[in-house]
Write a protein that holds these residues in place. Structure first.
Motif, PDB file in Angstrom:
ATOM      1  N   VAL A 128      -8.710   5.402 -11.506  1.00  0.00           N
ATOM      2  CA  VAL A 128      -8.637   5.890 -13.306  1.00  0.00           C
ATOM      3  C   VAL A 128      -8.173   6.275 -13.408  1.00  0.00           C
ATOM      4  N   PHE A 129      -7.107   6.855 -14.614  1.00  0.00           N
ATOM      5  CA  PHE A 129      -6.561   7.706 -15.159  1.00  0.00           C
ATOM      6  C   PHE A 129      -7.519   7.624 -16.081  1.00  0.00           C
ATOM      7  N   ARG A 130      -8.918   8.707 -16.513  1.00  0.00           N
ATOM      8  CA  ARG A 130      -9.031   8.694 -17.428  1.00  0.00           C
ATOM      9  C   ARG A 130      -8.534   9.043 -18.331  1.00  0.00           C
ATOM     10  N   SER A 131      -7.774  10.016 -18.380  1.00  0.00           N
ATOM     11  CA  SER A 131      -6.622  10.650 -19.419  1.00  0.00           C
ATOM     12  C   SER A 131      -5.902   9.417 -20.709  1.00  0.00           C
TER      13      SER A 131
ATOM     14  N   ARG B 136       0.960  -1.390   0.122  1.00  0.00           N
ATOM     15  CA  ARG B 136      -0.023   0.182  -0.046  1.00  0.00           C
ATOM     16  C   ARG B 136       1.125   0.858   0.148  1.00  0.00           C
ATOM     17  N   ASN B 137       2.172   1.163   1.133  1.00  0.00           N
ATOM     18  CA  ASN B 137       3.190   2.008   0.785  1.00  0.00           C
ATOM     19  C   ASN B 137       3.008   2.584  -0.501  1.00  0.00           C
ATOM     20  N   GLN B 138       3.185   1.741  -1.198  1.00  0.00           N
ATOM     21  CA  GLN B 138       4.491   2.112  -2.490  1.00  0.00           C
ATOM     22  C   GLN B 138       2.807   2.648  -3.459  1.00  0.00           C
ATOM     23  N   ALA B 139       1.955   1.875  -3.527  1.00  0.00           N
ATOM     24  CA  ALA B 139       1.163   2.138  -4.435  1.00  0.00           C
ATOM     25  C   ALA B 139       0.679   3.650  -4.280  1.00  0.00           C
ATOM     26  N   GLU B 140       0.745   3.890  -2.962  1.00  0.00           N
ATOM     27  CA  GLU B 140      -0.034   5.080  -3.028  1.00  0.00           C
ATOM     28  C   GLU B 140       1.021   6.024  -3.399  1.00  0.00           C
ATOM     29  N   SER B 141       2.886   5.967  -3.637  1.00  0.00           N
ATOM     30  CA  SER B 141       4.073   6.479  -3.664  1.00  0.00           C
ATOM     31  C   SER B 141       3.586   7.014  -5.412  1.00  0.00           C
ATOM     32  N   LEU B 142       2.849   5.897  -6.026  1.00  0.00           N
ATOM     33  CA  LEU B 142       2.924   5.923  -7.356  1.00  0.00           C
ATOM     34  C   LEU B 142       1.866   6.683  -7.683  1.00  0.00           C
ATOM     35  N   MET B 143       0.789   6.701  -6.757  1.00  0.00           N
ATOM     36  CA  MET B 143      -0.857   7.801  -7.402  1.00  0.00           C
ATOM     37  C   MET B 143      -0.201   8.884  -6.801  1.00  0.00           C
ATOM     38  N   CYS B 144       0.384   9.632  -6.452  1.00  0.00           N
ATOM     39  CA  CYS B 144       1.554  10.685  -5.655  1.00  0.00           C
ATOM     40  C   CYS B 144       1.998  10.945  -7.052  1.00  0.00           C
ATOM     41  N   LEU B 145       3.087  10.301  -6.953  1.00  0.00           N
ATOM     42  CA  LEU B 145       3.976  10.605  -8.705  1.00  0.00           C
ATOM     43  C   LEU B 145       3.219  10.798  -9.895  1.00  0.00           C
ATOM     44  N   LEU B 146       2.010   9.832 -10.208  1.00  0.00           N
ATOM     45  CA  LEU B 146       1.983   9.477 -11.447  1.00  0.00           C
ATOM     46  C   LEU B 146       0.222  11.075 -11.434  1.00  0.00           C
ATOM     47  N   ALA B 147      -0.069  11.461 -10.031  1.00  0.00           N
ATOM     48  CA  ALA B 147      -0.848  12.827 -10.210  1.00  0.00           C
ATOM     49  C   ALA B 147      -0.569  13.997 -10.402  1.00  0.00           C
ATOM     50  N   THR B 148       1.171  13.725 -10.672  1.00  0.00           N
ATOM     51  CA  THR B 148       1.949  14.917 -11.081  1.00  0.00           C
ATOM     52  C   THR B 148       1.758  15.471 -12.412  1.00  0.00           C
ATOM     53  N   ALA B 149       0.868  14.429 -13.185  1.00  0.00           N
ATOM     54  CA  ALA B 149       0.948  13.811 -14.816  1.00  0.00           C
ATOM     55  C   ALA B 149      -0.838  14.334 -15.207  1.00  0.00           C
ATOM     56  N   SER B 150      -1.179  13.829 -14.268  1.00  0.00           N
ATOM     57  CA  SER B 150      -2.716  13.652 -14.932  1.00  0.00           C
ATOM     58  C   SER B 150      -4.259  12.821 -13.666  1.00  0.00           C
ATOM     59  N   PRO B 151      -4.867  13.937 -12.937  1.00  0.00           N
ATOM     60  CA  PRO B 151      -5.697  13.600 -11.928  1.00  0.00           C
ATOM     61  C   PRO B 151      -6.661  12.565 -11.740  1.00  0.00           C
ATOM     62  N   PRO B 152      -6.211  11.228 -10.662  1.00  0.00           N
ATOM     63  CA  PRO B 152      -6.660   9.907 -10.689  1.00  0.00           C
ATOM     64  C   PRO B 152      -7.998  10.446 -10.074  1.00  0.00           C
ATOM     65  N   GLU B 153      -9.241   9.378 -10.466  1.00  0.00           N
ATOM     66  CA  GLU B 153     -10.371   9.376 -10.152  1.00  0.00           C
ATOM     67  C   GLU B 153     -10.668   8.030  -9.081  1.00  0.00           C
ATOM     68  N   LEU B 154     -10.998   7.938  -7.603  1.00  0.00           N
ATOM     69  CA  LEU B 154     -10.876   7.071  -7.179  1.00  0.00           C
ATOM     70  C   LEU B 154     -12.362   6.384  -7.151  1.00  0.00           C
ATOM     71  N   VAL B 155     -12.249   5.055  -8.169  1.00  0.00           N
ATOM     72  CA  VAL B 155     -13.812   4.404  -8.548  1.00  0.00           C
ATOM     73  C   VAL B 155     -14.231   3.703  -7.324  1.00  0.00           C
ATOM     74  N   TYR B 156     -13.496   3.260  -6.206  1.00  0.00           N
ATOM     75  CA  TYR B 156     -13.781   1.761  -5.581  1.00  0.00           C
ATOM     76  C   TYR B 156     -13.401   2.510  -4.465  1.00  0.00           C
ATOM     77  N   ARG B 157     -13.759   2.037  -3.215  1.00  0.00           N
ATOM     78  CA  ARG B 157     -13.236   1.838  -2.042  1.00  0.00           C
ATOM     79  C   ARG B 157     -13.669   1.012  -1.105  1.00  0.00           C
ATOM     80  N   ASP B 158     -13.019   0.200   0.035  1.00  0.00           N
ATOM     81  CA  ASP B 158     -14.173  -0.952   0.326  1.00  0.00           C
ATOM     82  C   ASP B 158     -15.028  -0.227   1.906  1.00  0.00           C
ATOM     83  N   ARG B 159     -15.872   0.220   1.800  1.00  0.00           N
ATOM     84  CA  ARG B 159     -16.189   0.875   2.720  1.00  0.00           C
ATOM     85  C   ARG B 159     -16.285   0.588   4.387  1.00  0.00           C
TER      86      ARG B 159
END
Length: 429
Positions: free
Chosen positions: A182-185, A148-171
């Motif tokens: 999802v990166f719609r771009s 999870r730590n590595q995945a969240e790091s990747l999300m932060c890195l990728l978000a500098t180029a394209s905004p991600p959309e959270l489409v699922y979260r375990d409630r």
């Protein structure tokens, strides 16, 4: 990707203006001899196709060329004045306990280092390139909190180029153990699956007095394995939960335990966790290989991030801390036995599956290691420490508080894990 070979060969022959018949015959034989050599040279220059096909780059966005294979595990940390690509106040996918900047960690030197491999180059992460590679693909991080730590790091890195959309979260999970963006771009998907053993388990519960994990080595965790066919790139990360007391099962029978409970005979049943760890890794890789054969036309990369040791000075549950503010120098610290053995297990199991999977590998299945054990070992300064909490000394008191010397600040050394992951996606095979 269209393969192109550049082949140029200039022959400079010193031939008489009026050569004799014998001379012409010698020259003719020489030319015939050169033809197979030229063809051999041509084919040796042809590049191999990439492990993960990369769509053609647009003229306005050229993509970096794949680098030759490199041992990223050996090297040193060097100062880097550029600092990270993101910060803890603008990236919204960081788990609070790793958000060191937002929690007012006063020193910032830990942000200005980069890893320099001993025998090659590790480029600075390019989020546009990574997104380009995973266009129309699903990247899944499967494992424990280090995954999870590595995945969240990747999300932060990728978000500098394209905004991600959270489409699922375990409630039902306060820990956000299952999420999907999802990166719609680029029609690219990134998911996190909580699975600390990869195989089936019943987790310990201190609140109800259950202090041992129950681990079933002959059944994989259905939560992620049921989604396997949707995954194009899979990164497994596991290890630390095997150090926790556990009871291990095969065919619904107890085969042993680690830090056995009183009701089990410790002398007969204590088997430690190393072999259990190996079995879990092997079972996972074997099942991925088996299921891939049924869908052999598909390109898929399977990677495993190697184990990283903690940096507690003292016991973790007795006010142990990680107060260093600079990396270790080469030779200043030794790899712990547990760390070395778990790293070796992953590397050996990956090599074993690569040899066994030779047939499916040409059908698009590739196994790689994100070998970060050594580079992580040298970064005692990269953990949240007391700043797993917001402003832990805000009242002025400098009393010891609980430290996190296992996970990584974001931004921080964990971003380097994803730089290596990116290079694995670019590797020719």
């Amino acid at each position: 990707m269209t393969m192109k070979a550049a082949f140029q060969q200039n022959h400079h022959l010193n031939v008489n203006v009026n050569p004799s018949p014998r001379t012409r015959k010698v020259v003719t034989y020489a030319l015939y001899a050169l033809i197979p050599l030229a063809l051999l040279h041509y084919y040796l220059l042809l590049p191999y196709p990439n492990a993960i096909p990369i769509p053609a780059a647009s003229p306005s966005q050229p993509q970096p060329q794949p680098l030759p294979p490199c041992d990223y595990s050996s090297g040193q940390w060097i100062p880097d004045h550029r600092g990270p690509l993101y910060n803890g106040t603008t990236c919204h996918t960081i788990k609070d306990n790793q958000n060191c900047m937002a929690h007012r960690r006063p020193d910032t030197a830990y942000l200005f280092w980069r890893w320099r491999p001993a025998a090659c180059t590790l480029p600075r992460f390019d989020p546009s390139s990574f997104l380009h590679i995973i266009t129309n693909r699903h990247v899944a991080f499967v494992g424990d909190s280090m995954a999870r730590n590595q995945a969240e790091s990747l999300m932060c890195l990728l978000a500098t180029a394209s905004p991600p959309e959270l489409v699922y979260r375990d409630r039902d999970s306060a820990e956000n153990r299952y999420r999907r963006w999802v990166f719609r771009s680029h029609n690219a998907t990134v998911s996190i699956y909580w699975s600390p053993f990869l195989v089936k388990r019943i987790e310990k519960s201190e609140k109800t007095g259950i202090r041992h994990n129950r681990v079933f080595l002959d059944a994989l965790d259905e939560r992620w394995i049921d989604d396997l066919q949707s995954m194009d790139v899979i990164l497994f990360s596991l290890g630390h939960w095997f150090l926790i007391p556990g009871i291990y099962y095969e065919k619904d029978q107890i085969i042993g335990c680690h830090v056995c409970p009183p009701e089990l005979n410790r002398t007969e049943m204590e088997i430690g966790f190393f072999d259990v760890f190996r079995k879990a890794v092997r079972a996972t890789l074997e099942e991925v290989r088996r299921r891939h054969v049924e869908d052999a036309r598909r390109e898929r990369l399977v990677a495993v991030t190697t184990f990283t040791q903690a940096h507690f000075e003292g016991d973790w549950d007795k006010a142990g801390s990680c107060a260093k503010t600079e990396p270790y120098e080469d030779g200043e610290v030794q790899m712990e036995y547990t760390t070395a053995r778990m790293r070796t297990t992953v590397l050996r199991e990956l090599e074993r599956i690569r040899m066994a999977a030779h047939g499916s590998r040409v059908n698009g299945l590739h196994f790689q290691a994100v070998d970060v054990t050594r580079l992580a070992m040298l970064r005692p300064d990269g953990h949240p420490g007391p700043y797993m909490y917001p402003d832990p000394f805000g009242s002025g008191s400098r009393d010891r508080v609980q430290n996190d010397c296992v996970h990584w600040c974001m931004p921080g050394p964990v971003d380097t894990f994803n730089e290596i992951f990116w290079q694995l996606l670019l590797l020719p095979h």
